[in-house]
Design a protein around this motif. Structure first.
Motif, PDB file in Angstrom:
ATOM      1  N   VAL A  20      14.024 -16.976 -23.367  1.00 46.68           N
ATOM      2  CA  VAL A  20      14.576 -17.327 -24.165  1.00 46.68           C
ATOM      3  C   VAL A  20      14.272 -18.257 -24.480  1.00 46.68           C
ATOM      4  CG1 VAL A  20      16.697 -17.580 -24.994  1.00 46.68           C
ATOM      5  CG2 VAL A  20      16.018 -15.143 -24.162  1.00 46.68           C
ATOM      6  N   ALA A  21      14.528 -19.378 -23.814  1.00 42.13           N
ATOM      7  CA  ALA A  21      14.200 -20.794 -23.998  1.00 42.13           C
ATOM      8  C   ALA A  21      13.034 -21.358 -24.310  1.00 42.13           C
ATOM      9  CB  ALA A  21      14.350 -21.867 -22.718  1.00 42.13           C
ATOM     10  N   SER A  75      12.208 -22.005 -28.610  1.00 40.47           N
ATOM     11  CA  SER A  75      11.670 -23.787 -28.724  1.00 40.47           C
ATOM     12  C   SER A  75      10.568 -23.530 -29.605  1.00 40.47           C
ATOM     13  CB  SER A  75      10.564 -24.398 -27.119  1.00 40.47           C
ATOM     14  OG  SER A  75      11.814 -24.211 -26.502  1.00 40.47           O
ATOM     15  N   VAL A  76       9.561 -21.886 -29.634  1.00 39.93           N
ATOM     16  CA  VAL A  76       7.999 -21.574 -29.844  1.00 39.93           C
ATOM     17  C   VAL A  76       8.707 -21.669 -32.059  1.00 39.93           C
ATOM     18  CG1 VAL A  76       6.618 -20.107 -31.077  1.00 39.93           C
ATOM     19  CG2 VAL A  76       6.845 -21.113 -28.449  1.00 39.93           C
ATOM     20  N   ILE A  77       9.587 -21.053 -31.778  1.00 34.67           N
ATOM     21  CA  ILE A  77      11.033 -20.485 -33.195  1.00 34.67           C
ATOM     22  C   ILE A  77      11.382 -22.039 -33.715  1.00 34.67           C
ATOM     23  CG2 ILE A  77      12.880 -19.435 -34.579  1.00 34.67           C
ATOM     24  CD1 ILE A  77      12.055 -17.406 -32.364  1.00 34.67           C
ATOM     25  N   ILE A  78      11.589 -22.868 -32.895  1.00 32.64           N
ATOM     26  CA  ILE A  78      12.322 -23.930 -34.031  1.00 32.64           C
ATOM     27  C   ILE A  78      11.103 -24.454 -34.525  1.00 32.64           C
ATOM     28  CG2 ILE A  78      13.122 -26.230 -32.149  1.00 32.64           C
ATOM     29  CD1 ILE A  78      15.624 -24.767 -31.003  1.00 32.64           C
ATOM     30  N   ALA A 132       9.897 -22.723 -36.950  1.00 31.46           N
ATOM     31  CA  ALA A 132      10.795 -23.358 -38.310  1.00 31.46           C
ATOM     32  C   ALA A 132      10.853 -24.423 -39.268  1.00 31.46           C
ATOM     33  CB  ALA A 132      11.937 -23.100 -37.919  1.00 31.46           C
ATOM     34  N   ASP A 133      10.263 -25.882 -37.914  1.00 37.27           N
ATOM     35  CA  ASP A 133      10.418 -26.855 -38.763  1.00 37.27           C
ATOM     36  C   ASP A 133       9.337 -26.828 -39.315  1.00 37.27           C
ATOM     37  OD1 ASP A 133      12.465 -27.571 -38.571  1.00 37.27           O
ATOM     38  OD2 ASP A 133      12.121 -28.354 -35.836  1.00 37.27           O
ATOM     39  N   GLY A 134       7.454 -26.667 -38.817  1.00 39.57           N
ATOM     40  CA  GLY A 134       6.588 -27.088 -39.677  1.00 39.57           C
ATOM     41  C   GLY A 134       6.276 -25.874 -40.945  1.00 39.57           C
ATOM     42  N   ALA A 135       6.760 -24.680 -40.596  1.00 39.39           N
ATOM     43  CA  ALA A 135       6.748 -24.021 -41.937  1.00 39.39           C
ATOM     44  C   ALA A 135       7.915 -24.743 -42.792  1.00 39.39           C
ATOM     45  CB  ALA A 135       7.830 -22.982 -41.634  1.00 39.39           C
ATOM     46  N   LYS A 136       8.953 -25.366 -42.670  1.00 36.12           N
ATOM     47  CA  LYS A 136       9.612 -26.077 -43.809  1.00 36.12           C
ATOM     48  C   LYS A 136       8.818 -27.385 -44.278  1.00 36.12           C
ATOM     49  CE  LYS A 136      13.274 -28.489 -42.583  1.00 36.12           C
ATOM     50  NZ  LYS A 136      13.938 -29.404 -42.183  1.00 36.12           N
ATOM     51  N   ALA A 149       8.044 -14.257 -36.274  1.00 36.47           N
ATOM     52  CA  ALA A 149       8.056 -12.712 -36.063  1.00 36.47           C
ATOM     53  C   ALA A 149       7.240 -12.273 -34.912  1.00 36.47           C
ATOM     54  CB  ALA A 149       7.204 -11.971 -37.344  1.00 36.47           C
ATOM     55  N   SER A 150       6.381 -12.936 -34.180  1.00 37.96           N
ATOM     56  CA  SER A 150       5.627 -12.193 -33.722  1.00 37.96           C
ATOM     57  C   SER A 150       6.619 -12.950 -31.791  1.00 37.96           C
ATOM     58  CB  SER A 150       4.379 -12.972 -33.371  1.00 37.96           C
ATOM     59  OG  SER A 150       3.705 -13.745 -33.442  1.00 37.96           O
TER      60      SER A 150
END
Length: 390
Positions: free
Chosen positions: A194-195, A199-202, A205-209, A227-228
């Motif tokens: 989970v960690a 961490s990857v999602i965060i 997401a920051d990069g995509a923003k 998503a993956s």
């Protein structure tokens, strides 16, 4: 037949009632020799009664038997009836009961009372003393010898049963610890999965923003990774949670606080290990993980004492709560491992390692070894607020 024997063994009053009924039957058959048949039957009907509760209240029933024997002698003296009461065989039965189930000291005091009763009975009845004394002494000696044999057998069976109970309890505890260790490993794996995913999602997401307006392709790639990663983390989460759905049965978990420590000590005493227990401070309101740690250290230390402290082991357990931690001191009499075949309970040799690891996880310290007096000592300190495992 064996089932009936086991059922009868668990209901001593039933078997003793049958024995009392046989004595009463003998009394009825012997009424023909009595001069005063009514008085003979009256006292004869009461004499077997203490046998019914002899194993429930052995001391009280022995005293009742002596009292009834004195009353029988007095009635025989007043009615000038010299007929013997066969139910007075209950005196030997109660002597056997005291020696086998209570102790030799009580048996000796009761034997002294029987001797006094015999002398008073012979004097009151004006009967020849020689044959009565010889028969009575031989009968009482037989009862005492049989009681010594049966008592030793009972003590041996009790100790074996206690050791088997300790072995079973230790086996269940080790199985529980193994499952707990596996759950801890799964929990750590779950934490890692989970960690990592979060961490990857965060990060993505920051990069995509930031790339959403300047570089839509990069933003789309970041969202694809999010998503993956989320799907993979969800699969791992479901797989791991499936392993954690089955809970332990509550009766397999150790009892916390003073009651749990007392239970371990009492169980060890049943095996023949002499244990002195000293508990100081409030130990019933500490954190469950700390209480469990104290429980395990005391249990493992006493188990090691039972295995390695010689043929007559002794142990002293002191658990003291201070303002900031719980101090555990388990000292035994030292000695060498037992040499008799089957006398030892074999262990894995990892007891000290497991205790050190448990104490270390709780943020405490543990020392084990021989002290200045040559005794083996385990000393541990566990803080009341255990350290975080993050």
């Amino acid at each position: 037949m064996r089932r009936f024997s086991l059922w009868l063994r668990g209901k001593p009053i039933v078997a003793d009632s049958v024995l009392a009924a046989l004595l009463l039957l003998f009394e009825i058959l012997g009424v023909g020799n009595a001069h005063n048949k009514f008085a003979y039957l009256a006292i004869g009907a009461v004499l077997p009664l203490p046998v019914v509760l002899r194993r429930v209240y052995p001391r009280a029933m022995a005293a009742c038997t002596l009292g009834l024997s004195l009353i029988a002698s007095l009635i025989g003296f007043l009615t000038d009836d010299r007929a013997d009461h066969i139910a007075l065989l209950s005196q030997g039965i109660l002597l056997y009961t005291l020696v086998a189930y209570v102790g030799r000291r009580e048996g000796l005091w009761y034997g002294l009372g029987l001797v006094i009763d015999l002398m008073l009975s012979i004097a009151a009845m004006h009967k020849p003393a020689g044959s009565d004394i010889i028969f009575t002494v031989m009968f009482y000696a037989l009862c005492w010898t049989l009681a010594e044999f049966i008592g030793a057998r009972h003590a041996y069976d009790t100790e074996v049963a206690a050791r088997l109970a300790v072995a079973d309890y230790d086996k269940e505890r080790r199985a529980h610890d193994a499952v707990s260790a596996e759950r801890t490993r799964i929990a750590r794996e779950l934490h890692d999965v989970v960690a990592h995913a979060v961490s990857v999602i965060i990060v993505q997401a920051d990069g995509a923003k930031y790339a959403l307006r300047r570089d839509p392709d990069a933003a789309g790639q970041a969202l694809t990774i999010i998503a993956s990663t989320g799907r993979e983390a969800l699969r791992e989460l479901r797989r791991t949670v499936a392993l954690l759905r089955t809970e332990h049965a509550p009766d397999q978990l150790p009892q916390h606080g003073t009651a749990g420590i007392a239970k371990v000590v009492e169980m060890m005493r049943g095996t023949g290990l002499a244990v002195e227990l000293e508990l100081t401070g409030g130990l019933d309101d500490i954190a469950p993980e700390v209480s469990l740690g104290v429980h395990r250290i005391v249990q493992e230390s006493l188990t090691n004492t039972l295995r390695h402290a010689g043929p007559h082991p002794k142990a002293w357990v002191r658990v003291r709560r201070t303002d900031s931690d719980v101090l555990i001191d388990v000292t035994d009499s030292g000695g060498v491992p037992l040499r008799e075949p089957g006398a030892r309970i074999e262990g894995s040799g990892l007891g000290l390692v497991g205790m050190r690891e448990r104490v270390a996880v709780l943020g405490g310290s543990l020392e084990a070894g021989r002290n200045s007096e040559g005794a083996w000592q385990v000393y541990a300190s566990i803080p009341l607020q255990p350290g975080s495992l993050e």
